[in-house]
Every structure is written in structure tokens, then in C-alpha cells.
Write an enzyme that holds these catalytic residues in place. Structure first.
Site, PDB file in Angstrom:
ATOM      1  CB  ALA A  73      -7.548  -3.455  -7.506  1.00 36.83           C
ATOM      2  CG  ASN A 152     -15.329  -8.902  -9.530  1.00 32.67           C
ATOM      3  OD1 ASN A 152     -14.794  -9.567 -10.392  1.00 32.67           O
ATOM      4  ND2 ASN A 152     -16.281  -7.781 -10.216  1.00 32.67           N
ATOM      5  CB  SER A 199      -8.572  -2.128  -4.237  1.00 34.83           C
ATOM      6  OG  SER A 199      -9.113  -1.192  -4.255  1.00 34.83           O
ATOM      7  N   GLY A 200      -7.690  -0.751  -1.711  1.00 33.91           N
ATOM      8  CA  GLY A 200      -7.941  -0.139  -0.466  1.00 33.91           C
ATOM      9  C   GLY A 200      -9.509  -0.074  -0.198  1.00 33.91           C
ATOM     10  CG  HIS A 201     -12.344   1.126  -3.511  1.00 27.55           C
ATOM     11  ND1 HIS A 201     -13.729   0.941  -3.776  1.00 27.55           N
ATOM     12  CD2 HIS A 201     -11.596   1.040  -4.348  1.00 27.55           C
ATOM     13  CE1 HIS A 201     -13.688   0.553  -4.877  1.00 27.55           C
ATOM     14  NE2 HIS A 201     -12.235   0.774  -5.329  1.00 27.55           N
ATOM     15  CB  THR A 237       4.013  13.240  -4.391  1.00 30.72           C
ATOM     16  OG1 THR A 237       4.602  14.096  -5.109  1.00 30.72           O
ATOM     17  CG2 THR A 237       3.870  13.398  -2.972  1.00 30.72           C
ATOM     18  CB  CYS A 323     -16.759  -1.276 -14.575  1.00 33.60           C
ATOM     19  SG  CYS A 323     -15.864  -1.774 -13.036  1.00 33.60           S
TER      20      CYS A 323
HETATM   21  C1  LIG Z   1     -12.866  -3.520  -7.539  1.00 32.28           C
HETATM   22  C2  LIG Z   1     -12.165  -4.508  -7.920  1.00 32.28           C
HETATM   23  C3  LIG Z   1     -11.061  -4.291  -8.886  1.00 32.28           C
HETATM   24  C4  LIG Z   1     -10.861  -2.512  -9.116  1.00 32.28           C
HETATM   25  O1  LIG Z   1     -10.248  -2.014  -7.869  1.00 32.28           O
HETATM   26  P1  LIG Z   1      -9.806  -0.258  -8.070  1.00 32.28           P
HETATM   27  O2  LIG Z   1      -9.083  -0.161  -6.867  1.00 32.28           O
HETATM   28  O3  LIG Z   1     -11.313   0.215  -8.115  1.00 32.28           O
HETATM   29  O4  LIG Z   1      -9.259   0.002  -9.200  1.00 32.28           O
HETATM   30  C5  LIG Z   1     -10.337  -4.933  -9.621  1.00 32.28           C
HETATM   31  N1  LIG Z   1     -10.626  -6.211  -9.373  1.00 32.28           N
HETATM   32  C6  LIG Z   1     -11.613  -6.636  -8.580  1.00 32.28           C
HETATM   33  C7  LIG Z   1     -11.708  -8.368  -8.281  1.00 32.28           C
HETATM   34  C8  LIG Z   1     -12.306  -5.993  -7.795  1.00 32.28           C
HETATM   35  O5  LIG Z   1     -13.126  -6.300  -7.317  1.00 32.28           O
END
Ligand SMILES: *Cc1c(COP(=O)(O)O)cnc(C)c1O
Length: 378
Positions: A73, A152, A199-201, A237, A323
Site C-alpha cells: 500500500a 488504521n 495491501s496484501g499483508h 519483474t 511505523c
Molecule cells: C498497513 C497500512 C499501509 C502500509 O501498507 P504496506 O503494504 O505495509 O506498505 C498503508 N495504509 C494503511 C491504512 C495501512 O493500514
């Protein structure tokens, strides 16, 4: 010591076993470069990527060509905002003061390039209202608005659909960071923004993969130069196994979503038990009537926060975004809601998942009552 219980799913999630299984063949059996158009190995990889693209596009009622893969993200936000504005003469843009750093820092950068930035202030409950957005628009001058779908730290939901309509009316491009909305709420009940980051994770895929949905007709100026992958907008890639995982996560979203009612009960239970036990000492942050079910944000008023997390080793919770956690900075989100710095620092963010069990919640409640009790008696 038993291993700690995890209540920090808004920071990251474990990979779903179904997702893991789907990606496994793409490490070694199907290892081709999706860009190798001359042979079978490349075609296989390409087909897997395009299938994932379709799985994701379907979720957004979009066409496959509108899905762009990134590393996460953070990159999606950077590419959406900077990539869209890169060729324009600096004018006016709008965001909010409670965005994730991956948006806020981008706007700070834009200021150095001559853009005028309006940072909208949230309500005391952490929402950005339609009216405050409308009032900030400078007709003809405002080129882009970026507002997160779900905050978040607080879990509060912004009125993204009406803001999308407002932006269409004014011819303004609208970007949303939907990272905490995907899989947590139904996003289809109205118009969608022109640019959507995710974001995937945060949705049970591995770290290092994310995406961007781009409205047809918008071309983003590439931030990475190279082989011209992803319609010349993002060279590099393609991470086939990560992309396959992300596609599977999107197929699995209904499974995660089906658990939200259960999480809502957990959310209510935790808040009710703590606030009644520590009457008048705790403050719930965010709008409890307009939020996702997986985030709880509680300020322990007037405690010494220095030892707060050290006295709670058996649970994994945070005090805001990951972060910031290592630096122990006061959350910019809580400060924007008007908290004093000390109270912003003595705040707990608890975030849940479909994996959270009733036993987890019982443990958490008892543990927090004990540990917060110690903090107030110290
Ligand atoms: C976790 C998060 C991000 C960062 O995503 P990454 O894939 O780790 O770079 C950005 N925005 C929000 C709202 C998030 O919760």
C-alpha cells in the site's frame, strides 16, 4: 512463558493456509517470468498473473486492465498520488491530517514541489465529513483528493461513496487508501474512487505485495523506470507467487467478512468490560457507531505510559501505527483528535481477526483488567 497472544492484526496478518497453498507452486515448479512471451514457462506465469488480476478486478467490479500490482500500500499510495500529479502544474490538493504516513509524507513532498495542500481536520470522533471536504474544494484549482477509507488506528469509516460523487461533480481525481477497509466492510454500496490502494499483508497474503485499482483513462507517471511492465506504470519483474497469493486472498474475502458480526460482539465486550471496570478512567477513541469491527482504540487517561507495554508481555497490542511504535512517538491521529501527548502515548490499539477466538478475548479482558489495574494503583 506461553507464547503471547496476538491482537495486532491491523499491523499485519499471518498468511492464510489456503493462500499459502495457492502460491506454493509458483516458487519452483512454475517459476517463469510473466514477461517471457516467447515460451511456455513465461506463458504459464503470465496466465497465473492474469487470473489473479481477474480475481481482484471482480471484487471491485472493474476490468482486469484496471488492476496494477505493487509492493504494498505504501507504494500504491505513492504511485497513485505522485504518478497522477507528476505532469500537472502545481495547484491545490486535499488530504486529511489522520492519513497513514504513506499518504501524509507524500503530501509533504508535494508541498516542496509547489503544491498547496489542505490537511482536513477530523471530527472529535476521527471522521472526515462530506461537508468539510466540500468546503475545502477550490473549483478549478483542486486536482486531487486523497482520503483513507478506514482509519488504521481508530477504525472509523469515512463517507467514501458520497465523496466520490462530489469529486466526479467537480472533475477532481479521488484516491483512497482502502488498506483497512478491504475484507472488513462491503465496499460496493455506491461510487468508487478513481484510485484505490490496498495491501496484501493486511488481508492474509504475504508481505511485499499490494495493488492499485485505476479508473479507465487515467495514466500514472511511472515512479520506477525499466522494462515497462504494468502498462508502463510500474516496471519490475512481476512477483508471480505474491500476486497469486493476493488473488486468493480476494477470493477468500467473503470468508473473512462473514466473521465480522462475531468480531463486533468481541469489540463491544472488551470495551464494555474495561470501561465499566475502570469507570471514568478510560476513553474510547473513534466513532463507536461508525467503524469497522476489528479495531479498538482506548486511552488510559493519566497513567505513566513508559512501562505500559513492558508490563503486558503476554499480549501483542500496539499504541497506534506500527511505523511509529519503535520511536514511541505520540500518534499524529490521536493528537489530531485533541489528545494531550501523554494521553496519546498511553493509548492501546487492539485489533482482531477472524482467527481471534472467544478464549483469546476472555484472556485479553482478564489480563488487561489486571495490568491496567496495576498501572492505576502504581
Ligand atoms: C498497513 C497500512 C499501509 C502500509 O501498507 P504496506 O503494504 O505495509 O506498505 C498503508 N495504509 C494503511 C491504512 C495501512 O493500514
Amino acid at each position: 512463558m506461553d507464547s503471547p497472544r496476538y491482537f495486532d492484526y491491523a499491523s499485519t496478518t499471518p498468511v492464510d493456509p489456503v493462500v499459502l497453498e495457492s502460491m506454493m507452486p509458483y516458487f519452483s515448479e512454475v517459476f517463469g517470468n510473466a514477461g517471457s512471451g516467447q515460451h511456455y514457462f513465461g506463458w504459464q506465469a503470465h496466465d497465473a498473473v492474469e487470473q489473479a488480476r481477474k480475481q481482484i478486478a471482480t471484487y471491485f467490479n472493474a476490468h482486469s486492465s484496471q488492476v496494477l500490482f505493487t509492493s504494498g500500500a505504501t507504494e500504491s499510495n505513492n504511485l497513485a498520488i505522485i504518478g497522477f500529479l507528476a505532469k500537472l502544474t502545481p495547484a491545490h490538493v486535499i488530504t486529511s491530517s489522520i492519513e497513514h504516513k504513506a499518504v501524509l509524507e507524500v503530501f509533504k513532498h508535494l508541498e516542496t514541489l509547489g503544491w498547496e495542500v489542505t490537511y482536513l481536520k477530523p471530527t472529535a470522533q476521527g471522521e472526515i465529513s462530506l461537508d468539510i471536504v466540500r468546503e475545502a474544494i477550490l473549483p478549478g484549482q483542486t486536482k486531487l483528493i486523497s482520503l483513507m477509507w478506514v482509519n488504521n488506528e481508530l477504525g472509523t469509516i469515512n463517507p467514501i461513496h458520497p465523496i466520490a460523487d462530489l469529486c466526479v461533480k467537480h472533475g477532481i481525481v479521488f484516491h483512497t487508501d482502502a488498506t483497512q477497509a478491504i475484507g472488513k466492510l462491503a465496499i460496493h454500496q455506491g461510487s468508487l474512487p478513481d484510485l484505490i490502494s490496498f495491501s496484501g499483508h493486511k488481508i492474509y497474503s504475504p508481505k511485499g505485495i499490494g495493488g492499485l485499482i485505476i479508473k479507465k483513462g487515467i495514466q500514472l507517471h511511472a515512479q520506477l523506470l525499466g522494462g515497462g511492465q504494468e502498462r508502463n506504470m510500474r516496471s519490475g519483474t512481476l512477483a508471480v507467487q505474491q500476486i497469486v497469493a493476493l488473488g486468493t486472498s480476494f477470493l477468500r474475502l467473503p470468508v473473512y467478512l462473514a466473521q465480522m458480526d462475531r468480531l463486533k460482539i468481541f469489540q463491544k465486550s472488551i470495551e464494555h468490560r474495561l470501561t465499566t471496570h475502570f469507570l471514568g478512567k478510560l476513553q474510547l477513541n473513534g466513532n463507536t457507531l461508525n467503524r469497522v469491527p476489528h479495531i479498538i482504540n482506548i486511552t488510559l487517561m493519566d497513567v505513566d505510559w513508559e512501562n505500559m507495554f513492558r508490563v503486558m508481555p503476554k499480549i501483542a497490542i500496539s499504541n497506534g501505527s506500527a511505523c511509529n511504535a519503535r520511536k514511541q512517538l505520540a500518534s499524529h491521529v490521536l493528537m489530531a483528535l485533541g489528545h494531550r501527548e501523554a494521553n496519546a502515548l498511553s493509548t492501546l490499539r487492539i485489533s482482531l481477526s477472524h482467527l481471534t477466538t472467544e478464549a483469546d478475548i476472555n484472556f485479553l479482558e482478564e489480563y488487561l483488567i489486571e495490568k491496567i489495574g496495576l498501572m492505576y494503583s502504581a
